[in-house]
Design a protein around this motif. Structure first.
Motif, short mmCIF file in Angstrom:
data_model
loop_
_atom_site.label_atom_id
_atom_site.label_comp_id
_atom_site.label_asym_id
_atom_site.label_seq_id
_atom_site.Cartn_x
_atom_site.Cartn_y
_atom_site.Cartn_z
N GLY A 63 0.78 -1.23 0.00
CA GLY A 63 0.00 0.00 0.00
C GLY A 63 0.80 1.27 0.00
O GLY A 63 0.33 2.32 -0.44
N GLY A 64 2.02 1.26 0.51
CA GLY A 64 2.79 2.49 0.61
C GLY A 64 3.52 2.89 -0.64
O GLY A 64 4.15 3.95 -0.70
N PHE A 65 3.47 2.06 -1.67
CA PHE A 65 4.21 2.27 -2.92
C PHE A 65 3.33 3.03 -3.90
O PHE A 65 2.18 2.66 -4.14
CB PHE A 65 4.60 0.91 -3.48
N MET A 66 3.85 4.09 -4.49
CA MET A 66 3.08 4.92 -5.40
C MET A 66 3.11 4.35 -6.81
O MET A 66 4.18 3.96 -7.30
CB MET A 66 3.66 6.33 -5.39
N ILE A 67 1.95 4.30 -7.45
CA ILE A 67 1.87 3.78 -8.82
C ILE A 67 1.16 4.79 -9.70
O ILE A 67 0.02 5.17 -9.46
CB ILE A 67 1.12 2.44 -8.88
N GLY A 68 1.86 5.24 -10.73
CA GLY A 68 1.24 6.06 -11.76
C GLY A 68 1.02 5.22 -13.00
O GLY A 68 1.76 4.27 -13.27
N ALA A 69 -0.02 5.53 -13.76
CA ALA A 69 -0.34 4.75 -14.96
C ALA A 69 -0.72 5.68 -16.10
O ALA A 69 -1.30 6.74 -15.89
CB ALA A 69 -1.49 3.78 -14.67
N THR A 70 -0.39 5.25 -17.29
CA THR A 70 -0.76 6.00 -18.49
C THR A 70 -2.18 5.64 -18.91
O THR A 70 -2.59 4.48 -18.84
CB THR A 70 0.22 5.68 -19.64
N ALA A 71 -2.95 6.65 -19.33
CA ALA A 71 -4.31 6.42 -19.82
C ALA A 71 -4.59 7.36 -20.98
O ALA A 71 -4.24 8.53 -20.94
CB ALA A 71 -5.33 6.63 -18.71
N LYS A 72 -5.25 6.81 -22.00
CA LYS A 72 -5.62 7.61 -23.17
C LYS A 72 -7.11 7.56 -23.46
O LYS A 72 -7.59 8.20 -24.40
CB LYS A 72 -4.83 7.14 -24.40
N THR A 73 -7.84 6.79 -22.65
CA THR A 73 -9.28 6.70 -22.79
C THR A 73 -9.91 6.68 -21.38
O THR A 73 -9.23 6.39 -20.40
CB THR A 73 -9.71 5.41 -23.53
N VAL A 74 -11.20 6.95 -21.34
CA VAL A 74 -11.92 6.89 -20.06
C VAL A 74 -11.86 5.49 -19.48
O VAL A 74 -11.63 5.30 -18.28
CB VAL A 74 -13.38 7.34 -20.25
N ALA A 75 -12.04 4.48 -20.33
CA ALA A 75 -12.03 3.10 -19.85
C ALA A 75 -10.66 2.74 -19.26
O ALA A 75 -10.59 2.10 -18.19
CB ALA A 75 -12.37 2.15 -20.99
N GLN A 76 -9.58 3.12 -19.93
CA GLN A 76 -8.25 2.84 -19.40
C GLN A 76 -8.04 3.54 -18.06
O GLN A 76 -7.46 2.98 -17.13
CB GLN A 76 -7.17 3.30 -20.39
N ALA A 77 -8.51 4.77 -17.95
CA ALA A 77 -8.36 5.53 -16.70
C ALA A 77 -9.12 4.87 -15.57
O ALA A 77 -8.59 4.70 -14.46
CB ALA A 77 -8.85 6.97 -16.90
N GLN A 78 -10.35 4.49 -15.83
CA GLN A 78 -11.17 3.87 -14.78
C GLN A 78 -10.62 2.51 -14.38
O GLN A 78 -10.63 2.14 -13.19
CB GLN A 78 -12.61 3.76 -15.25
N ASN A 79 -10.11 1.76 -15.34
CA ASN A 79 -9.52 0.46 -15.03
C ASN A 79 -8.26 0.62 -14.19
O ASN A 79 -8.04 -0.14 -13.23
CB ASN A 79 -9.19 -0.30 -16.32
#
Length: 409
Positions: A302-318
């Motif tokens: 839980g203490g580890f930060m994770i950023g993710a790339t998203a180019k669509t609403v579905a990718q962002a929500q997932n």
């Protein structure tokens, strides 16, 4: 910790008594007992029952509007419209341990603070059925009120787990929720609100997101270049080097970590989450084709930060559902570092940002010349590569970018 405040609208409850019992066990920080439909005598009877019901609860009961009833019941806390607060003398105010006030402008909040309020509610932030036909005042309103006063500011109006995190990242100290508490299971709502409000990363730590590029750093040295960016005001650093391999990333991250922490900035490693953990970095940023966010979260904790790339609403929500802490969304402009990047329009960025509760960072070809055109689309940070590390004077360039970004919030 950010506060969760329940504001009652008991006419919305199927069984008000049973719902209040649930709220007493929900873990909410405060219950503002609002019942505008009642006379003062009716309200006093209700308040007496509620104060008894919440006597052993960790949720603080705050009476609303009726000063006389509150004094007769010996209530310690009261929430007032600003007009009522204006009419109270100092002796009456002294009878209460805490006074809150409803505010609809920065001027209201400043006046309430001067009059002795211990907190203010600022709203309405978003469109709500309680204010039909009226647009919400928005997150900029929350920022202005929060920046103007020294007392806690709680956002109110149309707030839910889907947008509560944005209210906190705009500067609020907590949120007030009405209709959400009047049905269902209040403890689940409280837990969800706390989850989204107490994130591992907040918008202010993402404002100027500097990403390294070895082709731009060259002989100047990565540590020197990163420290220059941090001196200029970069809030977070991502170590991105596609050529150096796992061991090379670990070595560079270990060099950069004490420098980043010296300036209070998190260090993120691009793609290789195992290198990030091995080096003790603060987190990782992964692309759509990299390791799945949920797998990283399961292994990293839980203490580890994770950023993710998203180019669509579905990718962002997932990505959000899988445990991402923030999103990188772009490319907003053609990028010299990613010539094949899929473009993302400002309209699509706004749609993505509106569909998730975690912060969204704009990325792709952002420069001094175009960053100002990105205001108002919902970005909580701006990621830059060549705009910082391609400059001859990295510190000065970063400072100029930071100045422009600060003017957008």
């Amino acid at each position: 910790m950010c506060k969760v405040v329940c504001v009652t609208a008991l006419t919305l409850c199927e069984n008000a008594h049973k719902q209040l019992e649930k709220i007493a066990e929900s873990g909410a920080d405060m219950l503002v007992l609002r019942a505008k439909e009642l006379t003062e005598d009716e309200y006093k009877k209700l308040a007496a029952r509620v104060m008894e019901m919440f006597a052993e609860s960790s949720t603080k009961v705050v009476l609303h509007n009726f000063v006389g009833a509150a004094l007769e019941l010996g209530a310690e806390c009261i929430h007032l419209p600003l007009g009522v607060l204006r009419g109270l003398d100092d002796d009456t105010k002294s009878k209460f341990r805490l006074i809150g006030a409803s505010c609809h402008s920065t001027e209201d909040a400043l006046e309430a603070q001067t009059l002795g309020a211990g907190y203010v509610t600022a709203g309405h932030v978003f469109k709500t059925d309680c204010k039909k036909g009226l647009a919400g005042r928005g997150l900029d309103f929350v920022r202005k009120v929060s920046g103007a006063v020294d007392i806690p500011v709680y956002g109110i109006g149309g707030i839910s787990p889907e947008n509560a995190g944005k209210v906190i990242r705009a500067g609020a100290d907590g949120v007030c929720v009405m209709s959400g508490f009047m049905s269902g299971e209040p403890h689940m709502l409280t837990e969800k609100l706390r989850e989204v409000m107490n994130m591992r990363i907040t918008g202010d730590k993402l404002r100027l997101y500097a990403i390294t590029d070895p082709a731009l750093v060259k002989e100047r040295g990565i540590v020197s270049c990163v420290e220059s960016a941090l001196k200029g005001g970069a809030n977070i650093i991502q170590l991105r080097d596609k050529q150096c391999g796992h061991e090379g990333l670990v070595a560079q991250a270990r060099e950069l970590l004490p420098v980043c922490h010296k300036y209070g900035a998190p260090l993120i490693v691009n793609d290789d989450w195992q290198a990030a953990i091995e080096a003790g970095a603060d987190g990782v940023h992964v692309g759509i084709e990299d390791a799945p966010v949920d797998e990283i979260r399961a292994k990293a904790g839980g203490g580890f930060m994770i950023g993710a790339t998203a180019k669509t609403v579905a990718q962002a929500q997932n990505a959000q559902a899988a445990g991402a802490d923030y999103l990188g969304v772009g490319a907003l402009f053609p990028s010299p570092t990613k010539t094949n990047a899929i473009p993302v329009s400002k309209a699509l960025f706004s749609e993505i940002a509106g569909a998730v509760s975690i912060p969204c960072v704009a990325i792709g070809g952002i420069s001094l010349e175009n960053i100002g055109t990105l205001a108002g689309m919902g970005a909580e940070g701006f990621a830059v590569v060549s705009a910082v590390f391609g400059a001859d004077d990295i510190e000065s360039r970063t400072a100029r970018l930071k100045e422009l970004i600060s003017g957008m919030f």
